[in-house]
Each structure stands twice: as C-alpha cells, then as structure tokens.
Design a protein around this motif. Structure first.
Motif, mmCIF file in Angstrom:
data_model
loop_
_atom_site.group_PDB
_atom_site.id
_atom_site.type_symbol
_atom_site.label_atom_id
_atom_site.label_comp_id
_atom_site.label_asym_id
_atom_site.label_seq_id
_atom_site.Cartn_x
_atom_site.Cartn_y
_atom_site.Cartn_z
ATOM 1 N N ASP A 153 0.821 -1.206 0.000
ATOM 2 C CA ASP A 153 0.000 0.000 0.000
ATOM 3 C C ASP A 153 0.858 1.261 0.000
ATOM 4 O O ASP A 153 0.540 2.237 -0.675
ATOM 5 C CB ASP A 153 -0.947 0.012 1.206
ATOM 6 N N ASP A 165 -6.968 -1.939 -0.386
ATOM 7 C CA ASP A 165 -8.363 -1.737 0.037
ATOM 8 C C ASP A 165 -9.156 -1.001 -1.041
ATOM 9 O O ASP A 165 -10.307 -1.344 -1.316
ATOM 10 C CB ASP A 165 -8.427 -0.954 1.356
ATOM 11 N N GLU A 166 -8.536 0.006 -1.638
ATOM 12 C CA GLU A 166 -9.206 0.756 -2.708
ATOM 13 C C GLU A 166 -9.457 -0.145 -3.918
ATOM 14 O O GLU A 166 -10.490 -0.061 -4.565
ATOM 15 C CB GLU A 166 -8.380 1.982 -3.103
ATOM 16 N N LYS A 168 -9.954 -3.410 -3.812
ATOM 17 C CA LYS A 168 -11.061 -4.308 -3.451
ATOM 18 C C LYS A 168 -12.400 -3.599 -3.620
ATOM 19 O O LYS A 168 -13.359 -4.182 -4.122
ATOM 20 C CB LYS A 168 -10.910 -4.790 -2.007
ATOM 21 N N LYS A 169 -12.471 -2.335 -3.193
ATOM 22 C CA LYS A 169 -13.706 -1.568 -3.335
ATOM 23 C C LYS A 169 -14.060 -1.394 -4.809
ATOM 24 O O LYS A 169 -15.228 -1.518 -5.197
ATOM 25 C CB LYS A 169 -13.566 -0.192 -2.667
#
Length: 186
Positions: A153, A165-166, A168-169
């Motif tokens: 990250d 995380d971004e 995955k979204k």
C-alpha cells in the motif's frame, strides 16, 4: 518528486534518480551527530561521546514525543521533537565502553517507517526501504501478511495508484455494476 513524473521516467532514468537520492540521503544523514536504524517496531540510535564518559555525566530524557541526549554542562547533542510517538516504558538507553550511548526507542505505532528521528532533521525516502528478509521471515504469518500489505500500500500510494483496500472496493463496485445491468436479473 511527483509520482506521475517518476512513473513517466525510463527504467534507466529512475535508476539514476534513485541513486542520486540515496547519495544525497547518505550525505545528509552523515551530518547528523548520531547514527540510526529502524525496523517497523523500533528505532535504534547511537551517539558517540568522549572516551571515559560515565552514566552520571549524561543527561538523557526519553519522552513520548521528545528526546534529549547530552553531557552535563554542555549543549545537548540531540534535542527535539520526535518524528512520531514512542512507548517510553519500552524505550531504554545504555552507555557502551564509556564512549557510545545507544538508545532503543519502541515505536508507539509499530506499523510505520519514520522518515527522520527528530522533526526538522534530514529525512529519508521511506518508500525505498526494503526490510531485511530475515527479519520479515521471523514474523508470524498474520503479522507478516499485514506488513507485506502495508508495504504494498505504501508503494502504491507513492506511485499515485490505489491501495489494496481501494482496489477491493473498485472490484466490488464493478461486480455490483455488472449485476445491476439490465438482463442480469436485478
């Protein structure tokens, strides 16, 4: 440097740029009155003092957000606000061979790299830190996974790209969009 500009460089230009930055960092760090190294969990500082120095000759104050190291009756060798907070109860110092003070600081958040020890001192590029494999492999599976995710990250952010995380979204939103298109039963 702007991550987009860095990404637009050729591999040779990036290599040259990185080498110049490492050289500049080494030169700046060499001007400090101490040497330091870090892991994600802690930070170690060594300060040379005159041969024959005894513990009672030293003034050392380790606080949650500040550090002071010096000899009584003289200007401090190190004094200032720490880059990040530390755990004072787990931080220590020793005087080795009456000529070197070694300070061990336990990071409050053991999941981030420090760019400098004291605010205002020369910084290092934390996106270029590569932890020793032996240290990373010493971690248990869950911790190692967290560290590797964090390093990924950090590299993504530095390059102006989405974090895990971004990503995955974005993938979840694409799946939702695909399901929500006419003819898919929604």
């Amino acid at each position: 440097m702007d991550p987009k500009l860095y990404d637009s460089m050729t591999e040779a230009e990036r290599t040259e740029y990185d080498a110049a930055n490492r050289k500049r960092e080494r030169e700046e760090q060499a001007t400090l009155p101490y040497k330091w190294r870090q892991t994600l969990i802690d930070l170690d500082i060594s300060v040379e003092v005159p041969k024959g120095t005894r513990g009672k000759d030293l003034i050392i104050e380790i606080k949650k957000k500040s550090l002071k190291v010096g000899l009584k009756g003289q200007d401090p060798i190190i004094q200032g606000t720490l880059s990040k907070e530390i755990k004072t109860e787990d931080s220590t110092w020793t005087l080795d061979d009456q000529k070197e003070v070694n300070i061990h600081l336990e990071k409050y958040k053991g999941t981030e790299w420090w760019s400098c020890v004291i605010d205002g001192h020369p910084t290092i590029d934390t996106t270029k830190i590569t932890p020793e494999n032996s240290k990373l492999s010493d971690l248990d599976g869950e911790t190692r996974g967290m560290v590797e995710k964090m390093m990924f990250d950090q590299r993504q952010k530095a390059a102006g790209k989405p974090t895990s995380d971004e990503q995955k979204k974005q993938e979840a939103f694409k799946k939702f969009q695909a399901m929500a298109t006419p003819g898919n039963g929604l």
